[in-house]
Write a protein that holds these residues in place. Sequence first.
Motif, PDB file in Angstrom:
ATOM      1  N   LYS A 213       0.796  -1.229   0.000  1.00  0.00           N
ATOM      2  CA  LYS A 213       0.000   0.000   0.000  1.00  0.00           C
ATOM      3  C   LYS A 213       0.830   1.281   0.000  1.00  0.00           C
ATOM      4  CE  LYS A 213      -4.327  -1.617   2.054  1.00  0.00           C
ATOM      5  NZ  LYS A 213      -5.169  -1.577   3.262  1.00  0.00           N
ATOM      6  N   GLY A 214       1.915   1.281   0.743  1.00  0.00           N
ATOM      7  CA  GLY A 214       2.689   2.523   0.793  1.00  0.00           C
ATOM      8  C   GLY A 214       3.611   2.604   1.992  1.00  0.00           C
ATOM      9  N   PHE A 215       3.984   3.823   2.324  1.00  0.00           N
ATOM     10  CA  PHE A 215       4.993   4.096   3.351  1.00  0.00           C
ATOM     11  C   PHE A 215       4.359   4.147   4.743  1.00  0.00           C
ATOM     12  CE2 PHE A 215       7.402   7.072   5.981  1.00  0.00           C
ATOM     13  CZ  PHE A 215       8.725   6.706   5.763  1.00  0.00           C
ATOM     14  N   SER A 216       4.860   3.333   5.650  1.00  0.00           N
ATOM     15  CA  SER A 216       4.355   3.328   7.028  1.00  0.00           C
ATOM     16  C   SER A 216       5.475   3.663   7.999  1.00  0.00           C
ATOM     17  CB  SER A 216       3.783   1.956   7.385  1.00  0.00           C
ATOM     18  OG  SER A 216       2.708   1.651   6.531  1.00  0.00           O
ATOM     19  N   PHE A 217       5.130   4.438   9.008  1.00  0.00           N
ATOM     20  CA  PHE A 217       6.140   4.966   9.939  1.00  0.00           C
ATOM     21  C   PHE A 217       5.631   4.820  11.369  1.00  0.00           C
ATOM     22  CE2 PHE A 217       8.040   8.500  12.340  1.00  0.00           C
ATOM     23  CZ  PHE A 217       9.357   8.497  11.927  1.00  0.00           C
ATOM     24  N   VAL A 218       6.380   4.086  12.174  1.00  0.00           N
ATOM     25  CA  VAL A 218       6.001   3.924  13.578  1.00  0.00           C
ATOM     26  C   VAL A 218       7.130   4.453  14.453  1.00  0.00           C
ATOM     27  CG1 VAL A 218       5.374   2.301  15.397  1.00  0.00           C
ATOM     28  CG2 VAL A 218       4.588   1.897  13.049  1.00  0.00           C
ATOM     29  N   GLU A 219       6.835   5.480  15.217  1.00  0.00           N
ATOM     30  CA  GLU A 219       7.811   6.021  16.162  1.00  0.00           C
ATOM     31  C   GLU A 219       7.558   5.372  17.513  1.00  0.00           C
ATOM     32  OE1 GLU A 219       8.016  10.301  16.369  1.00  0.00           O
ATOM     33  OE2 GLU A 219       9.090  10.280  18.291  1.00  0.00           O
ATOM     34  N   VAL A 220       8.599   4.801  18.082  1.00  0.00           N
ATOM     35  CA  VAL A 220       8.456   4.091  19.350  1.00  0.00           C
ATOM     36  C   VAL A 220       9.291   4.818  20.411  1.00  0.00           C
ATOM     37  CG1 VAL A 220       8.730   1.880  20.536  1.00  0.00           C
ATOM     38  CG2 VAL A 220       8.206   1.923  18.082  1.00  0.00           C
ATOM     39  N   LEU A 221       8.611   5.431  21.379  1.00  0.00           N
ATOM     40  CA  LEU A 221       9.349   6.042  22.498  1.00  0.00           C
ATOM     41  C   LEU A 221       9.866   4.913  23.371  1.00  0.00           C
ATOM     42  CD1 LEU A 221       6.988   9.012  23.540  1.00  0.00           C
ATOM     43  CD2 LEU A 221       8.762   8.936  21.751  1.00  0.00           C
ATOM     44  N   SER A 222      11.140   5.018  23.709  1.00  0.00           N
ATOM     45  CA  SER A 222      11.766   3.880  24.375  1.00  0.00           C
ATOM     46  C   SER A 222      12.772   4.380  25.402  1.00  0.00           C
ATOM     47  CB  SER A 222      12.467   3.033  23.303  1.00  0.00           C
ATOM     48  OG  SER A 222      13.189   1.996  23.896  1.00  0.00           O
ATOM     49  N   VAL A 223      13.000   3.572  26.436  1.00  0.00           N
ATOM     50  CA  VAL A 223      13.918   4.009  27.497  1.00  0.00           C
ATOM     51  C   VAL A 223      15.359   3.668  27.167  1.00  0.00           C
ATOM     52  CG1 VAL A 223      12.189   3.815  29.320  1.00  0.00           C
ATOM     53  CG2 VAL A 223      13.639   1.842  28.754  1.00  0.00           C
ATOM     54  N   CYS A 224      16.270   4.464  27.750  1.00  0.00           N
ATOM     55  CA  CYS A 224      17.690   4.173  27.667  1.00  0.00           C
ATOM     56  C   CYS A 224      18.283   4.375  29.059  1.00  0.00           C
ATOM     57  CB  CYS A 224      18.369   5.090  26.653  1.00  0.00           C
ATOM     58  SG  CYS A 224      20.154   4.790  26.508  1.00  0.00           S
ATOM     59  N   PRO A 225      18.091   3.387  29.959  1.00  0.00           N
ATOM     60  CA  PRO A 225      18.549   3.576  31.343  1.00  0.00           C
ATOM     61  C   PRO A 225      20.039   3.922  31.423  1.00  0.00           C
ATOM     62  CG  PRO A 225      17.196   1.589  31.146  1.00  0.00           C
ATOM     63  CD  PRO A 225      17.438   2.077  29.755  1.00  0.00           C
ATOM     64  N   SER A 226      20.871   3.280  30.596  1.00  0.00           N
ATOM     65  CA  SER A 226      22.316   3.562  30.664  1.00  0.00           C
ATOM     66  C   SER A 226      22.605   4.997  30.254  1.00  0.00           C
ATOM     67  CB  SER A 226      23.092   2.617  29.750  1.00  0.00           C
ATOM     68  OG  SER A 226      22.695   1.303  29.953  1.00  0.00           O
ATOM     69  N   GLY A 227      22.027   5.412  29.148  1.00  0.00           N
ATOM     70  CA  GLY A 227      22.276   6.754  28.634  1.00  0.00           C
ATOM     71  C   GLY A 227      21.675   7.818  29.536  1.00  0.00           C
ATOM     72  N   TRP A 228      20.539   7.496  30.103  1.00  0.00           N
ATOM     73  CA  TRP A 228      19.866   8.460  30.978  1.00  0.00           C
ATOM     74  C   TRP A 228      20.436   8.424  32.404  1.00  0.00           C
ATOM     75  CZ3 TRP A 228      14.003   7.154  29.619  1.00  0.00           C
ATOM     76  CH2 TRP A 228      13.774   7.474  28.255  1.00  0.00           C
ATOM     77  N   LYS A 229      21.271   7.455  32.656  1.00  0.00           N
ATOM     78  CA  LYS A 229      21.861   7.238  33.991  1.00  0.00           C
ATOM     79  C   LYS A 229      20.759   7.052  35.042  1.00  0.00           C
ATOM     80  CE  LYS A 229      26.135   9.333  32.586  1.00  0.00           C
ATOM     81  NZ  LYS A 229      25.905   8.734  31.275  1.00  0.00           N
TER      82      LYS A 229
END
Lengths: 481, 349
Positions: A213-229
């Motif tokens: 059908k076409g272009f699909s885009f899913v943005e997933v907010l995700s954690v980064c415990p190491s990067g966020w300390k």
Amino acid sequence: MAEKVLKRADSFYPIFERKGGPTPDVTHYCPGCGHGVLHKLIAETIDDFGIRDRTILISPVGCSVFAYYYFRTGNIQSAHGRAPAVATGIKRVFPQSIVISYQGDGDLAAIGTNNILQAANRGEKITVFFVNNAIYGMTGGQMAPTTLIGQKTTTSPMGRKPGNEGFPIRMSELIATLHAPIYVERVALTDAKNSTRVRKAVRKALQNQIDNKGFSFVEVLSVCPSGWKMTPVQAKEWLTQEMIKAFPLGVYKDISDEIEAQPAKGNVFSVQGLREQLNLPEEKVAPATPVNKTATPEKYRNPRLKMAGFGGQGILMLGLGIAQAGMDAGYEVSWIPSYGPEMRGGTANCHVNLSTERIGSPLVTRPTVLIAMNLPSLEKFVDEVVPGGLIITDASLVTQPPARKDLEHLSIPATQIADELGNTRVANMVILGAYIAYTQILDQETVFASLPHFIKQKSLIGLNIQAIKKGIESISSQIKN
Amino acid sequence: MAKQLIKGNEAIVKGAVLAGCRYFFGYPITPASEIAEAAAYYMPQVGGTFLQAESEIASINMVYGAASGGIRVMTASSSPGISLKMEGISYAAGSELPLVLVDIMRGGPGLGNIAPEQSDYNQIVKGGGHGNYKLLVLAPASAQEMCDFTMLAFDLADRYRNPVCVLADGFIGQMMEPVDFPPPVEKLADKPWALHCDADDEKRLISSIELEPERLEAHNRKLQAKYAEIEKAEIRCETYKTDDAELVVIGYGVISRILQSVVDRLRQDGYRIGMLRPITLWPFPRPQIEKLLDHVQKILVVELSNGQMVDDVRLTVKDRIPIHFYNRMGGVVPSPEEIIEQVIKLFEA
């Protein structure tokens, strides 16, 4: 814990051999990282839909650079930000494939922003999973384009300041403004309820591609415990309370139901009718009529021609005519238009070589023949002509003979003759006729036969033939022997 | 076969299609735009794909993705655009992807101008991208060679799983000459390493990353061994009237055409002069130059650059005989007369 679950999907390798090292059965992701969970949701969906054999995953640069360790599919690892371009390339080769561009925030929303926007805008029939964790995880916690205002990272140690670094960029909102994308949604990996939303979004985005059908885009907010300390628990809390405020969840565009599913067909390689499609001449068995070299008086053989005049006088066409007919007559030929710095100054010129030998320089710096269709051209090039060379001028525009006395000069009222024929623009062909008749370099039949090769408008060929004939007549009395 | 009078840039596209290429990803730039334009015209007609990308960076990465699928694919640009493609070229060399890149060189540095130069020699031949890689580089000097070398480029790219560059200048691209187009390649060889969009793809990986230093070193050693093999097998070079020459002029591309005129005219006056024209710029025809040293006393290298190829001549000859250099830059192309003057000076010195 998550790692054990990971291996259950058939679309994961049973053992991560590409990862190697002492623990080839677990992923390289940090504890609590969202990548592992999203990988699992994608792998399970690939299993469910039975598309593993035709799925090709593009691994980006970032924490998911090694996604190909895990997904038991076709895999391409790509340069930073370029996954949508790479995905475009492989999808165009295999329209029947399921191409997944899996990208992080630095990759997709900083270095590769143009690539994702353009792929989206073209409506590439691919699926993009965009993991937004507001930080550069792989390189040790630097600022991302999606880093929140005030968020501290190793390159925004005092917190992100809009005055210096701008605002967190909202990719879903941006992409949803484009015409082509069919499905854009932002989801978050937090609690069980949101995870169900993520699963649904993953399935929909892949189903859209299965249906071509076409272009699909899913943005997933995700954690980064190491990067966020933070601890994984703190990280989830921060995502829920802070990140979602800056990046509201929801469907930003969905027109997938308005588009009909149509299975994609694979490309077929064929050479049938190729010569015709490429507009190539038919293969001839007999070579071109050999040149009767002795018919041409010696001093006119193997000419190096330069022709010049105003733009619009058909100078390039004149050269092309001589080159085309020369080739048809069996000569080696070259034609080169005024190009580069020579184009300055309002005069068009071109260089033509006709030779019975292999042609060296295609550039004619010392012409044996100069055709000057106006006075500035004569003045500009007359000194280049070799001693004893031939100059042909349009008598209608060049009223004085050249100052040099060591040259042969032929003055043809070409524009006047062309006007009498009813079209000034064929003055070039009058000159062509005069040139071939005077030097006997080419016979008129060869020239007439060559016209369709460079005169696109067939209705004009008759007029051009008339002009060439008039040119021949104009000097017939002057021809020796 | 019948010949067609055609521009070098267009001959590239027809040659590519005859070689079985059906994918072109490009971005317009003078003086290479005719290549994209011809590809846009012909590719859809032959069941192929032409896509004008958003940038040179995107186009080389589209080529990277397409090449991963084992088909024949190309892109074309001119000097500043090639600079932008360099990252992708390095990745393709690292991932051992066969692809064909055409560079119609123009004046630089920076935006420079659109007139012909040969100042991309270093970035193409020595590697403008990062890492220990090599491109095979073919330097055509006629419209016929624009077709033939493009076709050859696809063969070499597939044979060695390596990017191949057709390096030409604005003049060779803009010039029209008769071209005899050969029959098409009817069937493309299968590439077992490439993605096939089938169940075996799980065993296939297109990648240039290797975290472990020892493994990356091994990969580099393997690449170097491949390059050594190419150096043994793929040098191409033309010599012209060099057998009894005291002085040999060396140049490639449009310069070699001018040098041929120089040699022909000086031979008429009794000068013992010949020409060597590198056809492959990498691998560089060092053995052929070496061979000249038993009778040649002087060398003159002519380039449309600040002296880039001349370094490779120097590496070969060292200080055994004098190497002279003559150049023009900025898009100025020397006339045969101008070079003849230089050569006569060298004969008289």
